[in-house]
Design a protein around this motif. Structure first.
Motif, PDB file in Angstrom:
ATOM      1  N   GLU A 199      11.802  71.860  76.555  1.00  0.00           N
ATOM      2  CA  GLU A 199      12.338  71.406  75.266  1.00  0.00           C
ATOM      3  C   GLU A 199      13.764  70.893  75.480  1.00  0.00           C
ATOM      4  OE1 GLU A 199      13.614  73.155  70.897  1.00  0.00           O
ATOM      5  OE2 GLU A 199      11.957  74.112  71.986  1.00  0.00           O
ATOM      6  N   VAL A 200      14.015  69.651  75.042  1.00  0.00           N
ATOM      7  CA  VAL A 200      15.343  69.041  75.179  1.00  0.00           C
ATOM      8  C   VAL A 200      15.764  68.502  73.808  1.00  0.00           C
ATOM      9  CG1 VAL A 200      14.974  68.418  77.589  1.00  0.00           C
ATOM     10  CG2 VAL A 200      14.363  66.793  75.802  1.00  0.00           C
ATOM     11  N   GLU A 201      17.022  68.150  73.692  1.00  0.00           N
ATOM     12  CA  GLU A 201      17.527  67.611  72.431  1.00  0.00           C
ATOM     13  C   GLU A 201      17.803  66.128  72.582  1.00  0.00           C
ATOM     14  OE1 GLU A 201      20.830  68.725  68.990  1.00  0.00           O
ATOM     15  OE2 GLU A 201      21.151  69.365  71.062  1.00  0.00           O
ATOM     16  N   LEU A 202      17.192  65.326  71.672  1.00  0.00           N
ATOM     17  CA  LEU A 202      17.492  63.901  71.594  1.00  0.00           C
ATOM     18  C   LEU A 202      18.641  63.703  70.607  1.00  0.00           C
ATOM     19  CD1 LEU A 202      13.983  62.188  71.311  1.00  0.00           C
ATOM     20  CD2 LEU A 202      15.334  62.603  73.359  1.00  0.00           C
ATOM     21  N   LYS A 203      19.619  62.894  70.982  1.00  0.00           N
ATOM     22  CA  LYS A 203      20.735  62.589  70.088  1.00  0.00           C
ATOM     23  C   LYS A 203      20.965  61.077  70.092  1.00  0.00           C
ATOM     24  CE  LYS A 203      23.168  66.956  71.030  1.00  0.00           C
ATOM     25  NZ  LYS A 203      24.421  67.550  71.576  1.00  0.00           N
ATOM     26  N   ALA A 204      21.356  60.548  68.925  1.00  0.00           N
ATOM     27  CA  ALA A 204      21.703  59.130  68.807  1.00  0.00           C
ATOM     28  C   ALA A 204      23.092  59.017  68.185  1.00  0.00           C
ATOM     29  CB  ALA A 204      20.671  58.401  67.955  1.00  0.00           C
ATOM     30  N   PHE A 205      23.903  58.057  68.683  1.00  0.00           N
ATOM     31  CA  PHE A 205      25.296  57.927  68.274  1.00  0.00           C
ATOM     32  C   PHE A 205      25.586  56.494  67.848  1.00  0.00           C
ATOM     33  CE2 PHE A 205      24.931  61.266  71.393  1.00  0.00           C
ATOM     34  CZ  PHE A 205      25.682  62.307  70.854  1.00  0.00           C
TER      35      PHE A 205
END
Length: 662
Positions: free
Chosen positions: A107-113
């Motif tokens: 399980e990983v975290e996707l982030k958008a900036f």
């Protein structure tokens, strides 16, 4: 402005953006656009169970609004390459991640900036880092000697380049077997300078720059023979032809040969603590008569042999003995280590061509054991005879007769009054070649013949008329009575019935059920096997031998069969009731189970009701099945256990009695 960013970030995190709402929802104060991503549109839509996966390098897409305003995407805080981007869609590639290789996704975290590193999106995602490195899950056996074959089990083991056994190294070129799919590697314990009789040895495997400890807290226990110091010969004394020499030490039962100057001596007696050897008459006379040569021992499992020097100089008078024509006996050896009926026993020694007959003697009985053709002065072979009268393993004297009837005891042996066949491989017939194609292996390994221990092809079964009644249009020897096969004694004599060798075979039904078959069980079973030429089905009439099965999963008999301590097959405490035990966790048997096989007497002619109705009995020990899956369930079938590939086999060991009841 900050309150608007937080509001839309929360909406995006919840995956709850409703597209087509008020136009102003996608603007900041002053007309600035706000990116919004819909997590429900992530593709591939991975999950924790791994039914949908993404890997390093996988391109991921997501939809939303104002996505051209995003400036960066991270996966587990690692920057990802954006591969495509417009107002409504964003694509990026999973970057290299420092995560452990695993069968289950991480399980990983996707982030958008956006501009100014403002975070507009965060979502849990699953990335698989497949297991590509070699890994070892275990090894067996846990003890042995030089030459013992050890199997390392695991994954991707084809990458292993060498194995370290203590201080010794076994290179890949010397491995005895490497599984094509990398599930196992086999190698032999190498020869080496081993000083202790029993020592713990660590095993490690290497691939690339990686080294893994195989044995961990359970090191391999190495057994080697170690000898006490040999007392030197007093000055002026020598050994003579026929003399015996006793050696003492530890693990001397591992010794396979003792040699003087390269000439094998006779092993007269052997135990873990003592070894007695004899200088045989086959040592050739030399000049001068007294010769001094090295005395060495050999041990190990062939083809690896370890040599140990006892002394570099041992004097022997090579003058021939006056009793040179009298047989001299060394060891008796037999395959599988036990004297089962029908097994070939090898006797080593000297002057063995003078042996006229071999007898087994116990109480007042004498039973002749047939000597095989080709006996030499140094070796002869004989077969353990069937016509022993006892039904439980018993010790007998093995006696050689020579010179017109003079007797010499070779030694004593425990005779097991039944047959034993190891690693029998049997293929399965198929009632539906569309679902389960009939393979060449199944054709060539179609029928198991317990009386001889052979597996024969369908062509051999037909052309050899193993069961002539079954080849008729209708088998006049067998009819059904309430689904039970009954011998028609008006149509077949006792001699004819017993003249047909009993046989066992496997079938796979249209639903994939894999089962052992009684030849007389059903008119539809024999035709699951086919001729090689044209794949034509064999006769569809009943087979003749009446055989029943009983699956054992526990109990005293089960334990004795599994651990090899079985001493009698005659001690039957239950009659069989199943005609076709099927394979699977939802069915009758799985690998590791024992199946009793009961061949019915002519006098009974139908399902046995008492132990006196059993003509012969045996036990199948199921050791491996490669043609079926014990857990498979498919279609309308709801029972666990189905065939998968009939190019595979069922492997088993088999015990079979002599005649018990007429």
């Amino acid at each position: 402005m900050k309150r608007f960013i937080n509001r839309y970030a929360v909406l995006a995190l919840a995956g709850a953006l409703v597209f087509g709402g008020c136009k102003d929802d996608h603007f900041l104060e002053g007309g600035e656009y706000v990116p919004a991503l819909n997590s429900a549109t992530l593709a591939p839509a991975t999950n924790a169970s791994g039914t949908q996966r993404a890997y390093v390098g996988t391109e991921v897409s997501v939809q939303g609004f104002n996505l051209d305003r995003l400036t960066a995407v991270t996966v587990a805080d690692v920057p990802a390459e954006i591969t495509a981007q417009n107002i409504k869609e964003l694509k990026f590639r999973i970057p290299a991640l420092e995560l452990a290789q695993s069968d289950l996704p991480h399980e990983v975290e996707l982030k958008a900036f956006g501009a100014g590193e403002e975070q507009f999106f965060s979502h849990a995602y699953y990335v698989t880092i497949p297991v590509t490195d070699a890994s070892v899950s275990g090894y067996a056996p846990a003890d042995g000697t030089v030459g013992t074959e050890i199997t390392l089990s695991g994954r991707n083991l084809g990458q292993v380049t060498r194995i370290r056994f203590g201080s010794a190294t076994v290179e890949a070129a010397d491995f005895t077997e490497v599984d094509d799919e990398g599930a196992f590697v086999k190698f032999r314990v190498p020869a080496g300078d081993y000083a202790e009789p029993d020592s713990e040895v660590a095993i490690a495997a290497e691939w690339g720059t990686e080294t893994v400890d195989v044995t961990g807290e359970t090191p391999f226990l190495l057994h080697v023979p170690v000898f006490d110091a040999l007392e030197p010969q007093p000055e002026g004394t020598n050994s003579a032809i026929g003399d015996e020499l006793e050696l003492t030490g530890c693990n001397l039962d591992l010794v396979t040969a003792v040699k003087w100057g390269g000439k094998a001596l006779l092993i007269a007696a052997q135990s873990a603590e003592a070894l007695t050897v004899r200088f045989p008459a086959s040592i050739e006379a030399e000049t001068p008569a007294v010769q001094s040569k090295s005395l060495v021992v050999e041990y190990g499992t062939p083809p690896l042999v370890q040599t140990v020097m006892l002394t570099e100089a041992w004097r022997v008078d090579t003058t021939p003995s006056s009793t040179a024509t009298v047989p001299e006996f060394g060891q008796m050896t037999v395959e599988d280590g036990k004297f089962y009926l029908g097994k070939t026993v090898t006797v080593t020694g000297a002057n063995l061509s003078a042996v006229e007959k071999i007898e087994l003697q116990y109480d007042s009985e004498r039973i002749e054991a047939a000597i095989s053709a080709g006996a030499t002065d140094s070796e002869l072979k004989f077969t353990v005879p069937e016509d022993v009268t006892f039904n439980k393993a018993s010790e007998v004297s093995v006696v050689a007769l020579h010179n017109g009837g003079e007797q010499l005891e070779i030694g004593k042996a425990t005779i097991y009054p039944f047959y034993y066949y190891k690693d029998v491989k049997l293929g399965s017939g198929s009632s539906s070649v569309a679902n389960y194609p009939y393979s060449e292996f199944a054709w060539s390994n179609a029928f198991f013949m317990p009386d001889t221990g052979h597996v024969i092809s369908t062509d051999e079964w037909v052309s050899g008329t193993v069961d002539s009644f079954a080849l008729e249009t209708s088998n006049k020897a067998i009819l059904l009575d309430n689904k039970v096969p009954v011998l028609q004694k008006a149509n077949i004599t006792s001699e004819q019935y017993y003249g047909i060798e009993p046989y066992i075979f496997l079938t796979t039904g249209g639903d994939g059920k894999l089962a052992f078959q009684n030849p007389a069980n059903s008119a539809s079973q024999l035709k699951t096997h086919r001729y090689q030429s044209g794949k034509t089905a064999v006769s569809s009439t009943f087979g003749t031998p009446i055989i029943y099965f009983l699956v054992l999963k526990s109990g005293a008999v089960f334990d004795a069969v599994k651990d090899g301590s079985l001493t009698s097959i005659a001690e039957i405490n239950k009659v069989a009731g199943s005609a076709a035990p099927a394979f699977g966790n939802g069915r009758n048997f799985i690998v590791g189970d024992v199946i009793a096989v009961q061949y019915v007497t002519y006098a009974k002619g139908t399902k046995p009701a008492a132990v006196g109705d059993i003509h012969k009995q045996g036990y199948i020990v199921v050791t491996e099945i490669t043609c079926a899956d014990p857990d498979k369930v498919s279609g309308s079938n709801t029972t666990a256990g189905e065939a998968t590939d009939l190019t595979g086999y069922v492997k088993f060991d088999f015990y079979w009695s002599k005649t018990l009841n007429e």
